[in-house]
Motif scaffolding. Structure first.
Motif, PDB file in Angstrom:
ATOM      1  N   ASN A 171      10.425  11.939  -6.749  1.00 40.08           N
ATOM      2  CA  ASN A 171      10.810  11.431  -8.059  1.00 40.08           C
ATOM      3  C   ASN A 171      10.095  10.095  -8.265  1.00 40.08           C
ATOM      4  N   PRO A 172       9.227   9.979  -9.255  1.00 39.25           N
ATOM      5  CA  PRO A 172       8.489   8.723  -9.458  1.00 39.25           C
ATOM      6  C   PRO A 172       9.396   7.507  -9.605  1.00 39.25           C
ATOM      7  N   LEU A 173      10.545   7.691 -10.239  1.00 38.20           N
ATOM      8  CA  LEU A 173      11.460   6.560 -10.423  1.00 38.20           C
ATOM      9  C   LEU A 173      12.050   6.097  -9.091  1.00 38.20           C
ATOM     10  N   GLU A 174      12.254   7.056  -8.166  1.00 41.68           N
ATOM     11  CA  GLU A 174      12.744   6.673  -6.836  1.00 41.68           C
ATOM     12  C   GLU A 174      11.668   5.879  -6.100  1.00 41.68           C
ATOM     13  N   LEU A 175      10.420   6.326  -6.215  1.00 45.07           N
ATOM     14  CA  LEU A 175       9.342   5.612  -5.545  1.00 45.07           C
ATOM     15  C   LEU A 175       9.198   4.193  -6.110  1.00 45.07           C
ATOM     16  N   ILE A 176       9.311   4.063  -7.432  1.00 38.19           N
ATOM     17  CA  ILE A 176       9.241   2.740  -8.056  1.00 38.19           C
ATOM     18  C   ILE A 176      10.337   1.843  -7.500  1.00 38.19           C
ATOM     19  N   ALA A 177      11.530   2.389  -7.357  1.00 35.32           N
ATOM     20  CA  ALA A 177      12.654   1.612  -6.829  1.00 35.32           C
ATOM     21  C   ALA A 177      12.375   1.151  -5.406  1.00 35.32           C
ATOM     22  N   ARG A 178      11.769   2.027  -4.611  1.00 37.25           N
ATOM     23  CA  ARG A 178      11.456   1.658  -3.226  1.00 37.25           C
ATOM     24  C   ARG A 178      10.341   0.614  -3.165  1.00 37.25           C
ATOM     25  N   VAL A 179       9.371   0.731  -4.061  1.00 40.90           N
ATOM     26  CA  VAL A 179       8.309  -0.275  -4.140  1.00 40.90           C
ATOM     27  C   VAL A 179       8.911  -1.643  -4.444  1.00 40.90           C
ATOM     28  N   ILE A 198       4.475   3.114  14.116  1.00 39.38           N
ATOM     29  CA  ILE A 198       3.193   2.430  13.980  1.00 39.38           C
ATOM     30  C   ILE A 198       3.321   1.195  13.109  1.00 39.38           C
ATOM     31  N   GLY A 199       4.241   1.262  12.140  1.00 38.05           N
ATOM     32  CA  GLY A 199       4.402   0.083  11.295  1.00 38.05           C
ATOM     33  C   GLY A 199       4.637   0.344   9.828  1.00 38.05           C
ATOM     34  N   ALA A 200       4.909   1.614   9.459  1.00 39.06           N
ATOM     35  CA  ALA A 200       5.232   1.901   8.063  1.00 39.06           C
ATOM     36  C   ALA A 200       6.597   1.307   7.722  1.00 39.06           C
ATOM     37  N   ASP A 201       6.765   0.902   6.464  1.00 39.23           N
ATOM     38  CA  ASP A 201       8.022   0.302   6.033  1.00 39.23           C
ATOM     39  C   ASP A 201       8.928   1.324   5.359  1.00 39.23           C
ATOM     40  N   ASP A 202       8.340   2.403   4.852  1.00 36.31           N
ATOM     41  CA  ASP A 202       9.132   3.450   4.214  1.00 36.31           C
ATOM     42  C   ASP A 202       8.320   4.727   4.234  1.00 36.31           C
ATOM     43  N   TYR A 203       8.995   5.858   3.963  1.00 37.77           N
ATOM     44  CA  TYR A 203       8.371   7.162   4.105  1.00 37.77           C
ATOM     45  C   TYR A 203       8.930   8.077   3.025  1.00 37.77           C
ATOM     46  N   ILE A 204       8.068   8.607   2.152  1.00 31.74           N
ATOM     47  CA  ILE A 204       8.515   9.476   1.061  1.00 31.74           C
ATOM     48  C   ILE A 204       7.734  10.785   1.125  1.00 31.74           C
ATOM     49  N   THR A 240       3.599  11.776   1.871  1.00 31.95           N
ATOM     50  CA  THR A 240       3.041  12.974   2.484  1.00 31.95           C
ATOM     51  C   THR A 240       3.854  14.208   2.155  1.00 31.95           C
ATOM     52  N   ALA A 241       3.187  15.360   2.277  1.00 32.53           N
ATOM     53  CA  ALA A 241       3.868  16.637   2.081  1.00 32.53           C
ATOM     54  C   ALA A 241       4.576  17.071   3.351  1.00 32.53           C
ATOM     55  N   LYS A 242       4.274  16.417   4.461  1.00 34.20           N
ATOM     56  CA  LYS A 242       4.905  16.771   5.728  1.00 34.20           C
ATOM     57  C   LYS A 242       6.371  16.344   5.745  1.00 34.20           C
ATOM     58  N   VAL A 243       7.209  17.170   6.328  1.00 30.56           N
ATOM     59  CA  VAL A 243       8.638  16.843   6.376  1.00 30.56           C
ATOM     60  C   VAL A 243       9.151  16.764   7.815  1.00 30.56           C
ATOM     61  N   GLU A 244       8.255  16.962   8.789  1.00 29.78           N
ATOM     62  CA  GLU A 244       8.681  16.942  10.175  1.00 29.78           C
ATOM     63  C   GLU A 244       9.180  15.540  10.561  1.00 29.78           C
ATOM     64  N   ASN A 245      10.290  15.501  11.287  1.00 27.20           N
ATOM     65  CA  ASN A 245      10.866  14.218  11.691  1.00 27.20           C
ATOM     66  C   ASN A 245       9.924  13.419  12.576  1.00 27.20           C
ATOM     67  N   MET A 246       9.134  14.124  13.420  1.00 21.77           N
ATOM     68  CA  MET A 246       8.230  13.410  14.318  1.00 21.77           C
ATOM     69  C   MET A 246       7.176  12.627  13.548  1.00 21.77           C
ATOM     70  N   ALA A 249       0.839  -1.201   0.000  1.00 24.01           N
ATOM     71  CA  ALA A 249       0.000   0.000   0.000  1.00 24.01           C
ATOM     72  C   ALA A 249       0.873   1.250   0.000  1.00 24.01           C
ATOM     73  N   ILE A 250       0.474   2.223  -0.816  1.00 26.97           N
ATOM     74  CA  ILE A 250       1.090   3.558  -0.799  1.00 26.97           C
ATOM     75  C   ILE A 250       0.038   4.479  -0.201  1.00 26.97           C
ATOM     76  N   LEU A 251       0.323   4.998   0.961  1.00 25.13           N
ATOM     77  CA  LEU A 251      -0.703   5.638   1.788  1.00 25.13           C
ATOM     78  C   LEU A 251      -0.360   7.088   2.101  1.00 25.13           C
ATOM     79  N   ASP A 252      -1.201   8.010   1.647  1.00 25.77           N
ATOM     80  CA  ASP A 252      -1.024   9.428   1.959  1.00 25.77           C
ATOM     81  C   ASP A 252      -1.447   9.679   3.402  1.00 25.77           C
ATOM     82  N   VAL A 253      -0.708  10.529   4.094  1.00 30.13           N
ATOM     83  CA  VAL A 253      -1.031  10.829   5.489  1.00 30.13           C
ATOM     84  C   VAL A 253      -2.243  11.752   5.589  1.00 30.13           C
TER      85      VAL A 253
END
Length: 226
Positions: A104-112, A93-99, A79-85, A49-53
């Motif tokens: 960059n769509p190609l970076e997201l594809i690589a992470r997927v 909570i259980g997310a595996d990655d955070y973008i 998410t558009a949020k950049v705060e470290n918290m 799942a790719i989940l917007d905050v």
């Protein structure tokens, strides 16, 4: 085929992700709200799942919590949020990655691809806890069956028949083999029990007797879910 759920209320971003991921050969489910996301999550097999905050109704963190109550597939927070918290909270909570957006769509594809590869390596010897066949969803943990998002009321015997055929998807199962494995008794040639239960099961699945979508008859041989 790997199925990916995209949850983002910004249509342009959701469409962009869908375009790039479909080009990689992934099956895409795309929604724009938290309520829609929860319906998909509870009624379909998801591989990632790719989940917007920030969503208009339910925030992504709440959806992530509900996912982690039942499922272990990878979740990438977007998410558009950049705060470290926020990143720390999501990962805790259980997310595996955070973008963060813009991305960059190609970076997201690589992470997927990385997350899917890790999941396959981890789960290669683990039998999946659910089966999804074109809208027919069988949860082996809860013993519940959903057809296009609506729960189907099956008896334990009907459930076991359906599960056995689904686990042997693509193989023709004779009445004798089905009876022996589901009922656990010796099969007699004049036994019409299997035929009667298949007919009742088809009725509950709203199957057209002449052109069944799920449980098909191979005349003189047995039954198959293709």
């Amino acid at each position: 085929m790997v199925r990916i759920l995209i949850v983002d209320d910004e249509k342009e971003i959701a469409d962009l992700l869908e375009f790039y991921l479909q080009n990689e050969g992934y099956d895409i489910l795309k929604v724009n709200s938290g309520e829609e996301a929860l319906q998909i999550i509870n009624n379909h097999k998801i591989d990632l799942a790719i989940l917007d905050v920030m969503l208009p109704d339910i925030d992504g963190f709440s959806i992530l919590k509900q996912i982690r109550e039942k499922y272990f597939y990878p979740v990438i927070m977007l998410t558009a949020k950049v705060e470290n918290m926020d990143k720390i909270m999501g990962l805790t909570i259980g997310a595996d990655d955070y973008i963060t957006k813009p991305f960059n769509p190609l970076e997201l594809i690589a992470r997927v691809k990385t997350q899917i590869r890790r999941t396959k390596l981890y789960n290669k010897d683990i039998e999946p806890d659910s089966i999804d066949i074109n809208g027919l969803y069988i949860n082996k943990n809860s013993h519940k069956v959903n057809l296009y998002g609506k729960e189907i009321d099956l008896t334990p015997l009907e459930y076991n028949i359906l599960l056995y055929l689904a686990k042997n998807r693509g193989n023709v199962i004779s009445s004798e083999k089905l009876f022996t494995n589901v009922w656990g008794e010796r099969y007699l040639d004049n036994n019409n029990t299997v035929m009667a239960h298949i007919a009742r099961l088809r009725e509950k699945l709203n199957e057209d007797a002449r052109k069944p979508k799920f449980i098909k008859t191979v005349w003189g041989v047995g039954y198959i879910i293709e």
